[in-house]
Design an enzyme around this catalytic site. Structure first.
Site, PDB file in Angstrom:
ATOM      1  N   ASP A 254     -22.599 -65.186 -87.564  1.00 36.21           N
ATOM      2  CA  ASP A 254     -23.687 -64.565 -86.819  1.00 36.21           C
ATOM      3  C   ASP A 254     -23.330 -64.623 -85.325  1.00 36.21           C
ATOM      4  OD1 ASP A 254     -26.788 -63.834 -87.370  1.00 36.21           O
ATOM      5  OD2 ASP A 254     -26.526 -64.746 -85.398  1.00 36.21           O
TER       6      ASP A 254
ATOM      7  N   GLU B 163     -26.722 -58.486 -86.839  1.00 34.08           N
ATOM      8  CA  GLU B 163     -25.555 -59.068 -86.149  1.00 34.08           C
ATOM      9  C   GLU B 163     -24.930 -60.151 -87.027  1.00 34.08           C
ATOM     10  OE1 GLU B 163     -28.709 -59.457 -85.227  1.00 34.08           O
ATOM     11  OE2 GLU B 163     -29.081 -61.422 -84.327  1.00 34.08           O
TER      12      GLU B 163
END
Ligand code: C2E
Length: 350
Positions: free
Chosen positions: A218, A261
């Protein structure tokens, strides 16, 4: 029935509807991708449809509207996405059917050829004492057999043309399917492709007995980044990180964009120690470059990623493996970001 969005978008309420969809998406932190926009248009147009209710259910529960969820809803409710899957299945079935028919005709042609040859031999062996009626019957059987052979050949030719056309259509559909399994921004596998790849990899690991490790990554502080520099630059950052992950994601591995993301890397054949070395080099490479804002050449600073790793336990189902990798990722986030955590470390600490 879903609302006819094409019609609504050409009617007097078009702009109001589009605005409401965008506002609702922004209020729920949903990316304004074309697919999400189409889904949310359906939702604001009529929340009482199955699709509207599915979106309302997610919103009510306060769950994140991820790319994977959007793709699953589209496959289930949007006619175009559903149609692609159905066409592909129909294409598969048709190909198999054509193969069967083609084999049947081929075998009929072979038998009638063999029968024709037997008749020809029989006809040659008929002596002058053979009654004319028998000779005539053999001649008529020979010409009937030749006719059947010609017809079979014509059928085979037509079938070959049809098979070629079906093959062409299948290739086209395969390309559509590939596109439907690829994340448009990064060219990595999308969530749906990731789910399928992980499922396949787990089944293969069951058979081979080899280890398998799942990594989830992430981008750190991505929201701040996005809010400061805007969505477009945020997208470039996602593409940058995706590029680094992709370079470590060649076959048999699968590199995927798992959500906004968030990324995943499936590492078949790697135990957690080998995976740790691979992911540490990905993490270090991501953080090694000073990024520039393309439009102004301003420095954007460094981007870092947090990583969670989980090696599959014997017989462990997909959901549990993902959960453990996710928990390891959040442990990386909690303990300061820009680091890799192995799931067994948090289990041991608990
Ligand atoms: P892209 O702009 O389409 O670039 C694709 C690839 O072309 C890059 O892969 C890199 O190998 C090469 N490339 C493009 N521009 C340059 C350059 O000015 N110098 C050098 N040495 N190579 C260049 P890479 O590095 O994996 O990046 C993938 C994507 O990540 C890029 O796609 C872009 O969307 C984004 N990105 C990477 N670095 C930056 C950056 O510093 N600023 C911004 N805004 N985006 C970046």
């Amino acid at each position: 029935m879903a609302a006819d969005i094409e019609v609504l978008l050409r009617g007097p309420k078009a702009y109001g509807l589009a605005r409401r969809a965008m506002e609702a998406m922004e209020a729920h932190n949903v990316w304004p991708t074309p697919l999400n926009f189409e889904l949310w248009l359906h939702y604001v147009a009529d929340a009482d449809t199955p699709l509207g209710k599915a979106i309302a259910g997610t919103v009510d529960k306060g769950e994140a509207f991820t790319d994977g969820l959007g793709e699953a809803l589209a496959a289930q409710h949007l006619p175009s996405a559903k149609l692609n899957g159905e066409l592909l299945t129909a294409g598969d079935a048709l190909s198999k059917e054509l193969d069967t028919v083609s084999r049947a005709i081929e075998s009929a042609r072979e038998s009638s050829e063999a029968y024709g040859e037997q008749l020809a031999t029989a006809s040659q062996s008929l002596g002058s004492s053979t009654p004319p009626a028998v000779k005539a019957m053999v001649d008529s059987l020979t010409s009937a057999t030749q006719r059947v052979q010609r017809e079979n050949q014509a059928l085979e030719d037509r079938l070959a043309d049809t098979t070629a056309e079906v093959t062409r259509l299948r290739k086209h559909l395969e390309a559509v399917r590939r596109e439907a399994m690829t994340d448009g921004l990064t060219n990595l596998a999308n969530r749906k492709a990731f789910d399928e790849a992980l499922d396949r990899a787990l089944q293969a690991a069951d058979v081979s007995g080899e280890p398998l490790t799942l990594a989830v990554l992430d981008i750190d502080h991505f929201k701040v980044f996005n809010d400061t520099w805007g969505h477009q630059t945020g997208d470039q950052v996602i593409r940058y990180v995706a590029g680094v992950i992709a370079r470590s994601g060649a076959e048999p591995r699968t590199a995927a964009r798992y959500g906004g993301e968030e990324f995943a890397l499936i590492l078949p054949g790697e135990d957690v120690s080998a995976a740790l070395a691979i992911l540490e080099s990905v993490r270090e490479e991501v953080g090694s470059r000073m990024l520039k804002r393309r439009s102004t050449n301003q420095d954007l600073g460094m981007v870092t990623v947090s990583v969670g790793l989980a090696e599959r336990l014997p017989g462990e189902p997909q959901g549990s493996l993902i959960e453990r990798a996710d928990a390891a990722l959040y442990a990386s986030k909690r303990s300061g970001r820009n680091r890799t955590t192995r799931a067994e470390m948090i289990s041991a600490a608990a």
